[in-house]
Design an enzyme around this catalytic site. Structure first.
Site, PDB file in Angstrom:
ATOM      1  N   CYS A 115       1.431  -5.500 -41.011  1.00  0.00           N
ATOM      2  CA  CYS A 115       1.022  -6.873 -41.296  1.00  0.00           C
ATOM      3  C   CYS A 115       0.994  -7.670 -40.000  1.00  0.00           C
ATOM      4  O   CYS A 115       1.977  -7.657 -39.244  1.00  0.00           O
ATOM      5  CB  CYS A 115       1.984  -7.504 -42.299  1.00  0.00           C
ATOM      6  SG  CYS A 115       1.681  -9.264 -42.574  1.00  0.00           S
ATOM      7  N   ASP A 124       2.364  -1.239 -43.627  1.00  0.00           N
ATOM      8  CA  ASP A 124       1.439  -1.039 -44.746  1.00  0.00           C
ATOM      9  C   ASP A 124       1.069   0.439 -44.768  1.00  0.00           C
ATOM     10  O   ASP A 124       0.573   0.973 -43.777  1.00  0.00           O
ATOM     11  CB  ASP A 124       0.173  -1.888 -44.572  1.00  0.00           C
ATOM     12  CG  ASP A 124       0.453  -3.377 -44.623  1.00  0.00           C
ATOM     13  OD1 ASP A 124       1.280  -3.798 -45.450  1.00  0.00           O
ATOM     14  OD2 ASP A 124      -0.150  -4.119 -43.822  1.00  0.00           O
TER      15      ASP A 124
END
Length: 274
Positions: free
Chosen positions: A181, A188
């Site tokens: 992120c 992620d």
């Protein structure tokens, strides 16, 4: 709006009364400009969002639940920052709606307004939950390759194709995508399916390229567009489609799809890691 101004990484008061203003749009243009994507777009497609934590009250005050799926067109000018999406969905919890259609209408109206384009919304009720599929992405797994890797910042120089060989049609998959992120630095995790027609792409180089996202920062949609454009530029396939399914965070999973040729919408089947 800039991601730094979003609710990400900030102390949050969770609203439980419906509030469309919680949605925080982020323009796509900035990230696209960074990788040389302008108009007309070299792809089309959609971002498929699945929301597993949606609940509201019916007209008699009884809680209702559903799984919502949003189809956001890739040509929309904005994405919605994911934490703001979670907060927005949470604001339905103590709000009464006359019907499930009224909930769907509100979701479509608000998310379409935030994205700047018409968004399709589907709601699955508990009676339909057993019909929801779980499956893995089809294709030849790149993860079968036994190779060394030591580059963890995006490096498209790994991408090569044998243009002196006959064109092929291949579908390749990997579960080794990891990006981060851009606001919080949280990891992620994703799986990627790459379908192409053209000169044979070197599989080891493609896998090393995907692995090179490991320390990269970017929203899900931006990472998939970077993968698409890097493969298109380096390998020059006639046809290309990239589909990623990211693991769930905050009750949401995001699954971007980009292609440069007409084909059916990909299946929205949840993978085991989702």
């Amino acid at each position: 709006m800039n991601p730094e101004h979003s609710p990400l990484g900030k102390t949050t008061v969770y609203a439980n009364q419906y509030d469309a203003s919680l949605l925080f749009p982020i323009p796509r243009a900035g990230a696209r400009e960074q990788i040389g994507i302008g108009a007309p777009l070299p792809f089309f497609g959609t971002d498929i969002w699945n929301a597993y934590e949606l609940s509201w009250l019916n007209a008699r005050g009884k809680p209702q639940v559903a799984i919502a799926t949003f189809y956001v067109p890739a040509e929309s000018p904005n994405i919605v920052e994911s934490k703001s999406f979670k907060l927005y969905l949470g604001s339905f919890a103590q709000t009464a709606f006359e019907s499930i259609d009224a909930v769907r209408d509100a979701l479509k109206r608000d998310v379409s307004a935030a994205c700047g384009a018409s968004v399709t919304v589907r709601l699955a009720t508990p009676a339909e939950f057993r019909k929801l599929q779980m499956d893995e992405l089809d294709g030849l797994s790149l993860d079968r390759l036994d190779l060394d890797a030591d580059v963890y910042e995006t490096d498209p120089s790994f991408l090569t194709a044998s243009h002196d060989e006959a064109p092929v049609e291949e579908t390749l998959v990997t579960d080794l995508l990891k990006s981060n992120c851009p606001v919080t630095g949280q990891p992620d995790w994703g799986s990627v399916q790459i379908h192409y027609v053209g000169a044979p792409i070197d599989h080891a180089g493609l896998l090393r390229y995907i692995i090179s996202f490991r320390n990269h920062t970017g929203f899900h949609e931006q990472c998939v567009e970077r993968i698409f454009i890097d493969i298109l530029r380096a390998c020059k396939p006639v046809k290309l489609a990239v589909y990623a399914r990211y693991t769930r965070r905050g009750g949401l999973d995001i699954n971007p799809f980009r292609t440069n040729y007409n084909q059916p919408m990909p299946d929205n089947a949840r993978t085991a890691r989702q």
